[in-house]
Design a protein around this motif. Structure first.
Motif: not given
Lengths: 121, 479
Positions: A13-41
């Motif tokens: 598992t990863g961790m979260y604190y408030g609005n911060r998410v910690l993921l235990p691997f390295h990656f490049i994010a291309l797209k995130i959908v949270i609720e109905k917000d689509i984040i690509t920038d």
């Protein structure tokens, strides 16, 4: 540093604190959908999400969701299209769709999205 | 928390008002009224004072904010739209309470709003527990088939039911090549135009049915307009979809199987559809719960919400990523829309009655349509049906006269029905399911056009010429 496959296979598992998410691997994010917000920038001029890489983990700050635990509903996930660091970003076969969600007590589940869940890259 | 309290306050206020309205109903004098109109729509014999034209401002502000908020001040809008919607609604509520002393209009609106939310939320929750998996390769013809199927079943389970049932499988089938136009054509056909054949299809037709329009009259008078319109819109979709080559790299193998999970929820859908008719106006044995702004029908629907959610399979809810946000969004936005549009509807009703004699079926078509695109199409339908009947000296509140009217002048019922349903597709706010389909699509990662983008890129260039053609062929020059 573990690979994404290791993390998924071993249910790490990863961790979260408030609005911060910690993921235990390295990656490049291309797209995130949270609720109905689509984040690509992910540039600093946009407020949606800020991704930051540390030696042992990658963190994401969701600027519009101060408390992820209360913002994400029971059956919903935060969905990401990512490419593991070191993989060819231009090869679409390396793009992975993962779902993360706060499970309580700062534990963040990390799962690969199954066929049933609709998530358009 | 504040927003939730305000939301509860507005509903509670309307419920309390309903009791006082009932007590006062017999001896209520509408005094010193310079402009008092006979309401043929809101109540059989009630009179109400015409609101100031300036009271349309909250409605215009709300519409403008819905249109511009997600575009220009996204973060502010996402955070505060419930508060804005409720506050603007309260402006109208207080105006009616304090300045017009008109509790009846508020009660009537509360009743309609609760019915609206009961139907939408029950269909939303019941269909959220159904999982349809179609393992077929997406093609323009398969998509067109789904849109046509959706257009037909919209007349059996309502546009909301059909939309909620089909939107997820439709997105899944097209996951390799989906574009916003897929969703928009889905909204055009399944969420709106399709449901024009029966009173179950769309709320305005159901209101007409409650007033005495025969169940099969609409299908009789409208099918030959519905069919070419649906086919024409589908043809435009096929043209768009054939040019979409994004699936060239789709090398997946498909079994062609269709899997359906959540059968008990189909039963719940059936209960909802049957409950639509559980109304004292349709079945005399159904008890009226007046003065409560809720009936047995709504109680059944809200019960379905609870039962369907509690008994749904966790796996299906997870797979559908079920959450109440889309329905909450509709509930908050439409509480403001319903409240702030009361003055607009009353002013339109007044003007329509004044001008009724001069209006032709063509004008009724355009007037009903252009207003249904932005206002709730159910009261718009009734206002114009009332005006059309008034033109021939008939009263919409008398079922015998409605029956006589539909026999003598069916073209007016056809024009008002077609326009009220079809034009709901012109904007995101034209019909309840539009917003829900948009919300589900966005949560699936599909970036939908803005309020204006939807109109400028899609509904105006595609639908308006088709609707104009409908007018030219079926209503132009008719009296």
């Amino acid at each position: 540093m573990k690979s994404l496959d290791e993390i998924l296979q071993n249910n790490i598992t990863g961790m979260y604190y408030g609005n911060r998410v910690l993921l235990p691997f390295h990656f490049i994010a291309l797209k995130i959908v949270i609720e109905k917000d689509i984040i690509t920038d992910f540039s600093i001029r946009e407020k949606g999400a800020y991704v930051n890489e540390h030696p042992d983990f990658t963190e994401i700050y969701f600027m519009d969701y101060p408390e992820l635990e209360t913002n994400i509903s029971k059956y919903e996930n935060i969905k990401l299209v990512i490419v593991e660091k070191g993989k060819d970003i231009f090869d679409f076969n390396t793009h992975r769709k993962i779902a993360i969600r706060p499970e309580g007590n700062h534990i963040l589940s990390i799962k690969e999205l199954d066929e049933n869940t609709i998530f358009i890259e | 928390m504040i927003i939730k309290k305000l939301f509860s306050l507005i509903i509670l206020a309307l419920v309390l008002i309903s009791f006082s309205a009932e007590i006062k109903a017999f001896d209520q004098n509408v005094s010193d009224t310079s402009a008092v109109i006979e309401s043929s729509v809101l109540n059989d014999s009630e009179e109400y004072q015409l609101p100031s034209v300036f009271m349309v401002i909250p409605f215009i502000i709300l519409l403008l904010m819905i249109a511009t908020g997600p575009l220009f001040y996204h973060h502010f809008w996402e955070k505060y739209y419930p508060l804005i919607s409720v506050l603007l609604g309260l402006v109208t509520v207080f105006y009616y309470l304090i300045f017009l002393n008109d509790t009846h209009s508020l009660l009537h609106t509360a009743t309609e709003y609760i019915s609206f939310i009961a139907l939408l939320s029950s269909l939303f929750v019941a269909s959220g527990g159904i999982l349809i998996r179609v393992d077929k390769k997406s093609t323009p013809w398969l998509n067109a088939g789904i849109l046509l199927f959706g257009s037909v079943i919209a007349n059996i389970i309502g546009t909301t039911g059909a939309s909620m049932l089909l939107i997820r499988p439709f997105i899944k089938i097209n996951k390799h090549r989906i574009k916003p136009y897929h969703i928009i054509f889905f909204i055009f056909l399944v969420s709106n135009i399709g449901g024009c054949l029966t009173p179950i299809g769309d709320p305005p037709l159901f209101l007409g049915f409650l007033r005495g329009v025969r169940f099969f009259l609409v299908i009789q008078e409208v099918w030959y307009i519905w069919l070419p319109t649906v086919l024409l819109v589908t043809a435009v979709f096929i043209y768009f979809d054939s040019r979409n080559k994004s699936d060239v790299e789709d090398t997946n193998e498909y079994s062609g199987k269709i899997e359906f999970k959540g059968m008990k929820n189909v039963l719940y859908l059936l209960v909802i559809i049957i409950s639509v008719f559980i109304d004292p106006a349709v079945m005399s044995w159904v008890p009226s719960l007046s003065p409560l702004p809720i009936g047995l029908r709504e109680i059944i629907m809200f019960s379905v919400v609870v039962i369907a959610y509690k008994t749904a399979s966790e796996d299906i809810l997870k797979a559908n990523e079920f959450n109440f946000e889309p329905i909450k969004e509709v509930a908050y936005l439409f509480v403001g829309i319903f409240a702030t549009m009361i003055p607009a509807l009353q002013l339109i009703s007044y003007e329509a009655n004044v001008l009724g004699e001069k209006l032709t079926p063509g004008i009724f078509y355009w007037a009903t349509g252009s207003l249904s695109a932005f206002l709730d199409n159910a009261p718009t339908y009734l206002n114009f049906l009332s005006a059309a009947m008034g033109k021939f000296g008939m009263n919409v509140n008398l079922p015998s006269e409605v029956l006589r009217f539909e026999k003598l002048h069916p073209i007016y019922i056809s024009a008002v029905s077609v326009a009220a349903v079809f034009f709901g597709a012109m904007t995101y706010i034209g019909n309840g399911p539009n917003f829900m389909v948009k919300s589900i699509s966005e949560r699936s990662g599909i970036r939908m056009p803005s309020f204006f983008g939807y109109m400028l890129k899609y509904s105006i260039p595609i639908l308006l010429p088709i609707f104009t053609l409908v007018w030219l062929v079926f209503y132009f020059g008719k009296v």
